[in-house]
Motif scaffolding. Structure first.
Motif, PDB file in Angstrom:
ATOM      1  N   ALA A  93       0.836  -1.203   0.000  1.00  0.00           N
ATOM      2  CA  ALA A  93       0.000   0.000   0.000  1.00  0.00           C
ATOM      3  C   ALA A  93       0.869   1.252   0.000  1.00  0.00           C
ATOM      4  N   HIS A  94       1.958   1.206   0.777  1.00  0.00           N
ATOM      5  CA  HIS A  94       2.847   2.361   0.851  1.00  0.00           C
ATOM      6  C   HIS A  94       3.585   2.573  -0.470  1.00  0.00           C
ATOM      7  N   LEU A  95       4.109   1.498  -1.057  1.00  0.00           N
ATOM      8  CA  LEU A  95       4.843   1.635  -2.314  1.00  0.00           C
ATOM      9  C   LEU A  95       3.948   2.167  -3.425  1.00  0.00           C
ATOM     10  N   ALA A  96       2.698   1.743  -3.427  1.00  0.00           N
ATOM     11  CA  ALA A  96       1.767   2.201  -4.467  1.00  0.00           C
ATOM     12  C   ALA A  96       1.471   3.690  -4.337  1.00  0.00           C
ATOM     13  N   ALA A  97       1.546   4.212  -3.102  1.00  0.00           N
ATOM     14  CA  ALA A  97       1.198   5.612  -2.872  1.00  0.00           C
ATOM     15  C   ALA A  97       2.415   6.511  -2.704  1.00  0.00           C
ATOM     16  N   GLU A  98       3.612   5.932  -2.665  1.00  0.00           N
ATOM     17  CA  GLU A  98       4.826   6.691  -2.379  1.00  0.00           C
ATOM     18  C   GLU A  98       5.081   7.746  -3.458  1.00  0.00           C
ATOM     19  N   PRO A  99       5.269   9.013  -3.064  1.00  0.00           N
ATOM     20  CA  PRO A  99       5.563  10.061  -4.053  1.00  0.00           C
ATOM     21  C   PRO A  99       7.022  10.017  -4.469  1.00  0.00           C
ATOM     22  N   GLY A 100       7.319  10.597  -5.599  1.00  0.00           N
ATOM     23  CA  GLY A 100       8.697  10.730  -6.029  1.00  0.00           C
ATOM     24  C   GLY A 100       9.263   9.448  -6.625  1.00  0.00           C
ATOM     25  N   ARG A 101      10.548   9.477  -6.897  1.00  0.00           N
ATOM     26  CA  ARG A 101      11.233   8.357  -7.535  1.00  0.00           C
ATOM     27  C   ARG A 101      11.658   7.358  -6.467  1.00  0.00           C
ATOM     28  N   LEU A 102      11.261   6.113  -6.674  1.00  0.00           N
ATOM     29  CA  LEU A 102      11.580   5.063  -5.715  1.00  0.00           C
ATOM     30  C   LEU A 102      12.789   4.265  -6.175  1.00  0.00           C
ATOM     31  N   ALA A 103      13.697   3.987  -5.249  1.00  0.00           N
ATOM     32  CA  ALA A 103      14.745   3.015  -5.519  1.00  0.00           C
ATOM     33  C   ALA A 103      14.088   1.633  -5.592  1.00  0.00           C
ATOM     34  N   PRO A 104      14.734   0.670  -6.252  1.00  0.00           N
ATOM     35  CA  PRO A 104      14.151  -0.664  -6.363  1.00  0.00           C
ATOM     36  C   PRO A 104      14.398  -1.485  -5.102  1.00  0.00           C
ATOM     37  N   GLY A 105      13.933  -0.967  -3.982  1.00  0.00           N
ATOM     38  CA  GLY A 105      14.123  -1.683  -2.732  1.00  0.00           C
ATOM     39  C   GLY A 105      13.596  -0.894  -1.555  1.00  0.00           C
ATOM     40  N   TYR A 106      13.597  -1.537  -0.393  1.00  0.00           N
ATOM     41  CA  TYR A 106      13.202  -0.869   0.850  1.00  0.00           C
ATOM     42  C   TYR A 106      13.960  -1.495   2.007  1.00  0.00           C
ATOM     43  N   LEU A 107      13.918  -0.816   3.157  1.00  0.00           N
ATOM     44  CA  LEU A 107      14.607  -1.278   4.360  1.00  0.00           C
ATOM     45  C   LEU A 107      13.593  -1.677   5.418  1.00  0.00           C
ATOM     46  N   LEU A 108      13.949  -2.710   6.183  1.00  0.00           N
ATOM     47  CA  LEU A 108      13.226  -3.056   7.403  1.00  0.00           C
ATOM     48  C   LEU A 108      14.132  -2.702   8.572  1.00  0.00           C
ATOM     49  N   ALA A 109      13.656  -1.838   9.447  1.00  0.00           N
ATOM     50  CA  ALA A 109      14.493  -1.310  10.521  1.00  0.00           C
ATOM     51  C   ALA A 109      15.027  -2.433  11.408  1.00  0.00           C
ATOM     52  N   GLY A 110      16.338  -2.416  11.639  1.00  0.00           N
ATOM     53  CA  GLY A 110      16.965  -3.410  12.479  1.00  0.00           C
ATOM     54  C   GLY A 110      17.013  -4.794  11.874  1.00  0.00           C
ATOM     55  N   HIS A 111      16.712  -4.905  10.596  1.00  0.00           N
ATOM     56  CA  HIS A 111      16.541  -6.211   9.964  1.00  0.00           C
ATOM     57  C   HIS A 111      17.409  -6.342   8.714  1.00  0.00           C
ATOM     58  N   GLY A 112      17.120  -5.591   7.675  1.00  0.00           N
ATOM     59  CA  GLY A 112      17.886  -5.707   6.443  1.00  0.00           C
ATOM     60  C   GLY A 112      17.197  -5.018   5.297  1.00  0.00           C
ATOM     61  N   ALA A 113      17.495  -5.468   4.076  1.00  0.00           N
ATOM     62  CA  ALA A 113      16.975  -4.827   2.873  1.00  0.00           C
ATOM     63  C   ALA A 113      16.288  -5.829   1.972  1.00  0.00           C
ATOM     64  N   TYR A 114      15.279  -5.356   1.251  1.00  0.00           N
ATOM     65  CA  TYR A 114      14.668  -6.072   0.136  1.00  0.00           C
ATOM     66  C   TYR A 114      14.964  -5.285  -1.127  1.00  0.00           C
ATOM     67  N   VAL A 115      15.430  -5.968  -2.157  1.00  0.00           N
ATOM     68  CA  VAL A 115      15.610  -5.335  -3.465  1.00  0.00           C
ATOM     69  C   VAL A 115      15.037  -6.247  -4.534  1.00  0.00           C
ATOM     70  N   TRP A 116      14.787  -5.690  -5.707  1.00  0.00           N
ATOM     71  CA  TRP A 116      14.254  -6.487  -6.803  1.00  0.00           C
ATOM     72  C   TRP A 116      14.808  -5.985  -8.122  1.00  0.00           C
ATOM     73  N   GLY A 117      14.611  -6.794  -9.163  1.00  0.00           N
ATOM     74  CA  GLY A 117      15.046  -6.443 -10.499  1.00  0.00           C
ATOM     75  C   GLY A 117      14.331  -7.286 -11.524  1.00  0.00           C
TER      76      GLY A 117
END
Length: 210
Positions: free
Chosen positions: A159-183
Protein backbone atom coordinates in the motif's frame (compact mmCIF):
# COMPACT_ATOMS: atom_id res chain seq x y z
CA UNK A 1 8.89 -35.38 -21.58
CA UNK A 2 6.27 -35.52 -18.80
CA UNK A 3 4.46 -32.41 -17.58
CA UNK A 4 6.38 -32.55 -14.29
CA UNK A 5 9.73 -32.84 -16.06
CA UNK A 6 8.78 -30.06 -18.46
CA UNK A 7 7.93 -27.78 -15.55
CA UNK A 8 11.17 -28.56 -13.71
CA UNK A 9 13.04 -27.75 -16.91
CA UNK A 10 11.18 -24.44 -17.13
CA UNK A 11 12.06 -23.60 -13.52
CA UNK A 12 15.76 -24.46 -13.94
CA UNK A 13 16.95 -20.93 -14.92
CA UNK A 14 15.16 -19.38 -11.93
CA UNK A 15 16.63 -22.01 -9.60
CA UNK A 16 20.13 -21.38 -10.95
CA UNK A 17 19.64 -17.63 -10.53
CA UNK A 18 18.72 -17.97 -6.85
CA UNK A 19 21.62 -20.32 -6.14
CA UNK A 20 24.07 -17.89 -7.75
CA UNK A 21 22.67 -14.89 -5.87
CA UNK A 22 22.95 -16.79 -2.60
CA UNK A 23 26.57 -17.70 -3.28
CA UNK A 24 27.54 -14.12 -4.13
CA UNK A 25 25.65 -12.47 -1.25
CA UNK A 26 26.91 -14.97 1.33
CA UNK A 27 30.49 -14.40 0.19
CA UNK A 28 30.02 -10.71 1.07
CA UNK A 29 28.72 -11.50 4.55
CA UNK A 30 25.18 -10.35 3.78
CA UNK A 31 23.44 -13.62 4.72
CA UNK A 32 24.89 -14.66 8.09
CA UNK A 33 23.63 -17.68 10.03
CA UNK A 34 21.19 -18.89 7.31
CA UNK A 35 19.44 -15.48 7.35
CA UNK A 36 17.75 -13.85 4.38
CA UNK A 37 15.57 -15.28 1.64
CA UNK A 38 15.86 -15.20 -2.14
CA UNK A 39 13.43 -15.81 -4.97
CA UNK A 40 13.03 -15.64 -8.74
CA UNK A 41 10.04 -15.71 -11.06
CA UNK A 42 9.43 -18.84 -13.12
CA UNK A 43 6.40 -17.60 -15.06
CA UNK A 44 3.37 -15.36 -14.55
CA UNK A 45 2.02 -17.53 -11.75
CA UNK A 46 5.00 -19.24 -10.13
CA UNK A 47 8.24 -18.38 -8.34
CA UNK A 48 11.08 -20.32 -6.76
CA UNK A 49 12.00 -19.31 -3.21
CA UNK A 50 14.43 -20.51 -0.57
CA UNK A 51 13.24 -22.83 2.17
CA UNK A 52 13.70 -21.76 5.78
CA UNK A 53 16.95 -22.37 7.63
CA UNK A 54 19.11 -23.15 4.60
CA UNK A 55 22.68 -21.97 4.13
CA UNK A 56 22.23 -19.43 1.35
CA UNK A 57 25.87 -19.69 0.35
CA UNK A 58 25.59 -23.40 -0.39
CA UNK A 59 22.12 -23.78 -1.87
CA UNK A 60 21.07 -26.79 -3.94
CA UNK A 61 17.80 -27.24 -5.86
CA UNK A 62 16.44 -29.19 -2.88
CA UNK A 63 16.75 -26.01 -0.78
CA UNK A 64 14.23 -24.22 -3.01
CA UNK A 65 10.48 -24.58 -3.47
CA UNK A 66 8.38 -23.75 -6.52
CA UNK A 67 5.19 -22.05 -5.36
CA UNK A 68 2.21 -20.44 -7.05
CA UNK A 69 1.55 -16.80 -6.25
CA UNK A 70 -2.00 -17.62 -5.16
CA UNK A 71 -1.40 -20.85 -3.22
CA UNK A 72 -1.25 -21.57 0.51
CA UNK A 73 2.46 -21.54 1.24
CA UNK A 74 4.31 -24.67 2.38
CA UNK A 75 5.24 -24.67 6.04
CA UNK A 76 8.98 -24.97 5.41
CA UNK A 77 9.28 -21.58 3.72
CA UNK A 78 10.56 -18.52 5.51
CA UNK A 79 7.93 -16.57 7.42
CA UNK A 80 8.91 -13.66 5.17
CA UNK A 81 7.77 -15.36 1.97
CA UNK A 82 4.57 -13.22 1.87
CA UNK A 83 6.74 -10.14 1.32
CA UNK A 84 8.18 -11.73 -1.81
CA UNK A 85 4.87 -12.93 -3.21
CA UNK A 86 3.17 -9.58 -2.63
CA UNK A 87 5.87 -7.81 -4.68
CA UNK A 88 5.56 -10.28 -7.57
CA UNK A 89 1.78 -9.89 -7.60
CA UNK A 90 2.07 -6.09 -7.54
CA UNK A 91 4.60 -5.79 -10.37
CA UNK A 92 4.72 -8.34 -13.22
CA UNK A 93 8.03 -6.85 -14.40
CA UNK A 94 9.84 -8.10 -11.31
CA UNK A 95 11.87 -11.21 -12.09
CA UNK A 96 13.85 -11.65 -8.85
CA UNK A 97 13.75 -10.48 -5.23
CA UNK A 98 16.64 -10.64 -2.79
CA UNK A 99 16.36 -10.11 0.96
CA UNK A 100 19.69 -9.79 2.77
CA UNK A 101 20.80 -8.88 6.27
CA UNK A 102 23.57 -6.40 5.53
CA UNK A 103 24.56 -4.70 8.80
CA UNK A 104 24.44 -1.26 7.17
CA UNK A 105 20.89 -1.86 5.95
CA UNK A 106 19.75 -2.89 9.42
CA UNK A 107 21.44 0.16 10.96
CA UNK A 108 20.18 2.61 8.34
CA UNK A 109 16.67 1.28 8.79
CA UNK A 110 16.77 1.99 12.51
CA UNK A 111 18.29 5.42 11.96
CA UNK A 112 15.60 6.45 9.48
CA UNK A 113 12.63 4.52 10.86
CA UNK A 114 10.90 7.58 12.32
CA UNK A 115 11.19 9.46 9.02
CA UNK A 116 9.94 6.42 7.12
CA UNK A 117 12.32 7.08 4.24
CA UNK A 118 16.00 7.38 3.40
CA UNK A 119 16.83 9.86 0.63
CA UNK A 120 19.68 9.21 -1.80
CA UNK A 121 20.83 12.21 -3.80
CA UNK A 122 24.07 13.23 -5.45
CA UNK A 123 25.77 9.82 -5.56
CA UNK A 124 27.11 8.66 -8.92
CA UNK A 125 26.35 5.05 -8.00
CA UNK A 126 22.62 5.79 -8.07
CA UNK A 127 22.96 5.12 -11.80
CA UNK A 128 23.48 1.43 -10.98
CA UNK A 129 19.73 1.26 -10.41
CA UNK A 130 17.76 0.40 -13.54
CA UNK A 131 16.36 3.48 -15.27
CA UNK A 132 18.53 5.99 -13.41
CA UNK A 133 20.66 8.18 -15.68
CA UNK A 134 21.87 10.94 -13.38
CA UNK A 135 23.24 11.48 -9.90
CA UNK A 136 21.05 14.58 -9.61
CA UNK A 137 17.83 12.67 -9.01
CA UNK A 138 16.55 12.11 -5.49
CA UNK A 139 15.69 8.49 -4.85
CA UNK A 140 13.45 7.47 -1.99
CA UNK A 141 14.20 4.25 -0.11
CA UNK A 142 11.13 3.52 2.06
CA UNK A 143 11.79 2.33 5.61
CA UNK A 144 9.37 0.11 7.53
CA UNK A 145 9.29 -1.07 11.12
CA UNK A 146 10.19 -4.72 11.49
CA UNK A 147 7.26 -7.02 12.30
CA UNK A 148 6.65 -10.72 12.85
CA UNK A 149 3.22 -10.66 11.18
CA UNK A 150 4.58 -10.61 7.64
CA UNK A 151 1.21 -11.05 5.94
CA UNK A 152 0.04 -7.75 7.42
CA UNK A 153 3.47 -6.21 6.85
CA UNK A 154 3.36 -7.19 3.17
CA UNK A 155 -0.02 -5.48 2.81
CA UNK A 156 1.32 -2.34 4.48
CA UNK A 157 4.46 -2.32 2.33
CA UNK A 158 2.54 -2.68 -0.93
CA UNK A 159 0.00 0.00 0.00
CA UNK A 160 2.85 2.36 0.85
CA UNK A 161 4.84 1.64 -2.31
CA UNK A 162 1.77 2.20 -4.47
CA UNK A 163 1.20 5.61 -2.87
CA UNK A 164 4.83 6.69 -2.38
CA UNK A 165 5.56 10.06 -4.05
CA UNK A 166 8.70 10.73 -6.03
CA UNK A 167 11.23 8.36 -7.54
CA UNK A 168 11.58 5.06 -5.72
CA UNK A 169 14.74 3.02 -5.52
CA UNK A 170 14.15 -0.66 -6.36
CA UNK A 171 14.12 -1.68 -2.73
CA UNK A 172 13.20 -0.87 0.85
CA UNK A 173 14.61 -1.28 4.36
CA UNK A 174 13.23 -3.06 7.40
CA UNK A 175 14.49 -1.31 10.52
CA UNK A 176 16.96 -3.41 12.48
CA UNK A 177 16.54 -6.21 9.96
CA UNK A 178 17.89 -5.71 6.44
CA UNK A 179 16.97 -4.83 2.87
CA UNK A 180 14.67 -6.07 0.14
CA UNK A 181 15.61 -5.33 -3.47
CA UNK A 182 14.25 -6.49 -6.80
CA UNK A 183 15.05 -6.44 -10.50
CA UNK A 184 13.94 -7.74 -13.86
CA UNK A 185 16.18 -10.77 -13.38
CA UNK A 186 18.62 -12.18 -10.85
CA UNK A 187 21.64 -10.31 -12.17
CA UNK A 188 19.87 -6.97 -12.05
CA UNK A 189 18.52 -7.65 -8.57
CA UNK A 190 22.00 -8.52 -7.32
CA UNK A 191 23.41 -5.35 -8.90
CA UNK A 192 20.77 -3.38 -7.04
CA UNK A 193 21.65 -5.15 -3.78
CA UNK A 194 25.35 -4.44 -4.24
CA UNK A 195 24.71 -0.81 -5.20
CA UNK A 196 22.40 -0.24 -2.25
CA UNK A 197 24.98 -1.58 0.17
CA UNK A 198 27.66 0.73 -1.24
CA UNK A 199 25.29 3.70 -1.22
CA UNK A 200 24.41 3.03 2.42
CA UNK A 201 28.11 3.13 3.25
CA UNK A 202 28.44 6.49 1.51
CA UNK A 203 25.27 7.83 3.10
CA UNK A 204 26.39 6.80 6.60
CA UNK A 205 29.76 8.48 6.17
CA UNK A 206 28.05 11.60 4.81
CA UNK A 207 25.59 11.80 7.69
CA UNK A 208 28.42 11.51 10.21
CA UNK A 209 30.34 14.39 8.66
CA UNK A 210 27.51 16.87 8.16
Amino acid sequence: MSHANTYLHQAAPAIASVIEAGRLAAARGWLPATSGNLSARVDARHVVITRSGRDKGALTPDDLAVVALDQVLPGDLSAEAPLHLARYRADPAIGAILHAHQPLAALAGRRHQDAGVLLLQGWELQKAFAGETTHDSTLRVPVFANAQDTVTLAQQVEAHLAAEPGRLAPGYLLAGHGAYVWGRNGKEAFRHLEALDALLQLQQAWEHTT
